[in-house]
Design a protein around this motif. Structure first.
Motif, PDB file in Angstrom:
ATOM      1  N   GLY A  16       0.840  -1.183   0.000  1.00 42.10           N
ATOM      2  CA  GLY A  16       0.000   0.000   0.000  1.00 42.10           C
ATOM      3  C   GLY A  16       0.874   1.231   0.000  1.00 42.10           C
ATOM      4  N   SER A  17       0.355   2.311   0.588  1.00 38.36           N
ATOM      5  CA  SER A  17       1.137   3.544   0.656  1.00 38.36           C
ATOM      6  C   SER A  17       0.845   4.262   1.976  1.00 38.36           C
ATOM      7  CB  SER A  17       0.831   4.449  -0.532  1.00 38.36           C
ATOM      8  OG  SER A  17      -0.538   4.801  -0.535  1.00 38.36           O
ATOM      9  N   ILE A  18       1.758   5.140   2.339  1.00 38.11           N
ATOM     10  CA  ILE A  18       1.574   5.925   3.553  1.00 38.11           C
ATOM     11  C   ILE A  18       0.471   6.942   3.298  1.00 38.11           C
ATOM     12  CG2 ILE A  18       2.611   7.556   5.186  1.00 38.11           C
ATOM     13  CD1 ILE A  18       3.784   4.721   5.381  1.00 38.11           C
ATOM     14  N   TYR A  19      -0.592   6.865   4.063  1.00 38.50           N
ATOM     15  CA  TYR A  19      -1.703   7.809   3.948  1.00 38.50           C
ATOM     16  C   TYR A  19      -1.368   9.096   4.705  1.00 38.50           C
ATOM     17  CZ  TYR A  19      -6.335   9.802   4.514  1.00 38.50           C
ATOM     18  OH  TYR A  19      -7.404  10.657   4.507  1.00 38.50           O
ATOM     19  N   ASN A  20      -0.923   8.937   5.924  1.00 35.72           N
ATOM     20  CA  ASN A  20      -0.460  10.054   6.729  1.00 35.72           C
ATOM     21  C   ASN A  20       0.357   9.497   7.881  1.00 35.72           C
ATOM     22  OD1 ASN A  20      -2.302   9.183   8.683  1.00 35.72           O
ATOM     23  ND2 ASN A  20      -3.709  10.860   8.378  1.00 35.72           N
TER      24      ASN A  20
ATOM     25  N   ASP B 210      -0.505 -11.620   4.740  1.00 35.02           N
ATOM     26  CA  ASP B 210      -1.454 -12.319   5.615  1.00 35.02           C
ATOM     27  C   ASP B 210      -1.424 -11.762   7.030  1.00 35.02           C
ATOM     28  OD1 ASP B 210      -2.104 -13.935   3.478  1.00 35.02           O
ATOM     29  OD2 ASP B 210      -0.787 -15.567   4.097  1.00 35.02           O
ATOM     30  N   VAL B 211      -0.235 -11.438   7.527  1.00 34.34           N
ATOM     31  CA  VAL B 211      -0.098 -10.864   8.871  1.00 34.34           C
ATOM     32  C   VAL B 211      -0.692  -9.471   8.896  1.00 34.34           C
ATOM     33  CG1 VAL B 211       1.564 -10.130  10.633  1.00 34.34           C
ATOM     34  CG2 VAL B 211       1.922 -12.286   9.406  1.00 34.34           C
ATOM     35  N   LEU B 212      -0.433  -8.694   7.866  1.00 29.14           N
ATOM     36  CA  LEU B 212      -0.973  -7.340   7.792  1.00 29.14           C
ATOM     37  C   LEU B 212      -2.499  -7.355   7.728  1.00 29.14           C
ATOM     38  CD1 LEU B 212      -0.432  -4.310   7.652  1.00 29.14           C
ATOM     39  CD2 LEU B 212      -0.314  -4.544   5.165  1.00 29.14           C
ATOM     40  N   GLU B 213      -3.053  -8.291   6.995  1.00 32.53           N
ATOM     41  CA  GLU B 213      -4.514  -8.349   6.859  1.00 32.53           C
ATOM     42  C   GLU B 213      -5.213  -8.598   8.195  1.00 32.53           C
ATOM     43  OE1 GLU B 213      -4.933 -11.218   3.713  1.00 32.53           O
ATOM     44  OE2 GLU B 213      -4.773  -9.678   2.168  1.00 32.53           O
ATOM     45  N   GLN B 214      -4.515  -9.135   9.172  1.00 25.98           N
ATOM     46  CA  GLN B 214      -5.086  -9.396  10.497  1.00 25.98           C
ATOM     47  C   GLN B 214      -4.741  -8.285  11.500  1.00 25.98           C
ATOM     48  OE1 GLN B 214      -7.195 -11.987  10.747  1.00 25.98           O
ATOM     49  NE2 GLN B 214      -6.735 -12.215   8.580  1.00 25.98           N
TER      50      GLN B 214
ATOM     51  N   ASP C 216      -8.711   0.281   3.796  1.00 22.93           N
ATOM     52  CA  ASP C 216      -8.613   0.323   5.240  1.00 22.93           C
ATOM     53  C   ASP C 216      -7.314   1.015   5.592  1.00 22.93           C
ATOM     54  OD1 ASP C 216     -11.010  -0.890   6.043  1.00 22.93           O
ATOM     55  OD2 ASP C 216     -10.182  -2.895   5.798  1.00 22.93           O
ATOM     56  N   TYR C 217      -7.221   1.470   6.833  1.00 25.37           N
ATOM     57  CA  TYR C 217      -6.071   2.222   7.312  1.00 25.37           C
ATOM     58  C   TYR C 217      -5.446   1.455   8.473  1.00 25.37           C
ATOM     59  CZ  TYR C 217      -8.265   5.626   4.366  1.00 25.37           C
ATOM     60  OH  TYR C 217      -8.822   6.245   3.276  1.00 25.37           O
ATOM     61  N   TYR C 218      -4.162   1.197   8.364  1.00 24.61           N
ATOM     62  CA  TYR C 218      -3.424   0.382   9.316  1.00 24.61           C
ATOM     63  C   TYR C 218      -2.356   1.229  10.000  1.00 24.61           C
ATOM     64  CZ  TYR C 218      -5.461  -3.588   6.847  1.00 24.61           C
ATOM     65  OH  TYR C 218      -6.333  -4.488   6.304  1.00 24.61           O
ATOM     66  N   PRO C 219      -2.540   1.558  11.281  1.00 20.87           N
ATOM     67  CA  PRO C 219      -1.481   2.276  11.991  1.00 20.87           C
ATOM     68  C   PRO C 219      -0.286   1.350  12.204  1.00 20.87           C
ATOM     69  CG  PRO C 219      -3.553   2.335  13.211  1.00 20.87           C
ATOM     70  CD  PRO C 219      -3.708   1.359  12.107  1.00 20.87           C
TER      71      PRO C 219
END
Length: 122
Positions: free
Chosen positions: A33-37, A88-92, A63-66
């Motif tokens: 993905g990319s850095i949103y903020n 797979d780890v990120l999706e959880q 979705d946004y992942y901190p």
């Protein structure tokens, strides 16, 4: 004569607008993905989270992942950040949808940092 101030990038610093939108890859060179903020502590000025925009199609359903800032490494050869995670780890991982930002309080910080196996610094 007015001196100009470097607001884009120096050898050690980068402007926030150049970080936002930067690609994020895993160690398998998959674009995640990319850095949103990113979220900066108002008192100490330290970046606490990079928020990864991931999923969806053409910006819809993202979705946004901190991510703890400390787990990101900048790779000049890829022109992006690298994290040591499989998709797979990120999706959880802890995440939120647009309009549903978390409180970003100490409890939330602990849960995010714990997920990635790093110590919450605050």
């Amino acid at each position: 004569m007015v001196d100009t101030i470097e607001t884009d990038e120096t050898s050690r610093l980068i402007a926030s607008n150049k970080v936002e939108g930067t690609a994020v890859y895993n160690r398998q060179n998959e674009r995640l993905g990319s850095i949103y903020n990113f979220m900066v502590d108002k008192k100490n000025g330290q970046v606490e989270y990079a928020v990864l925009q991931f999923g969806g199609f053409l910006g819809i359903g993202n979705d946004y992942y901190p991510l703890p800032w400390s787990i990101l490494s900048y790779d000049t050869s890829q022109g992006g950040y690298v994290i040591d995670l499989d998709k797979d780890v990120l999706e959880q991982a802890p995440r939120y949808s647009a309009g549903n930002e978390p409180a970003y309080d100490k409890n939330y910080g602990n849960s995010v940092y714990d997920y990635y196996g790093v110590t919450y610094p605050y």
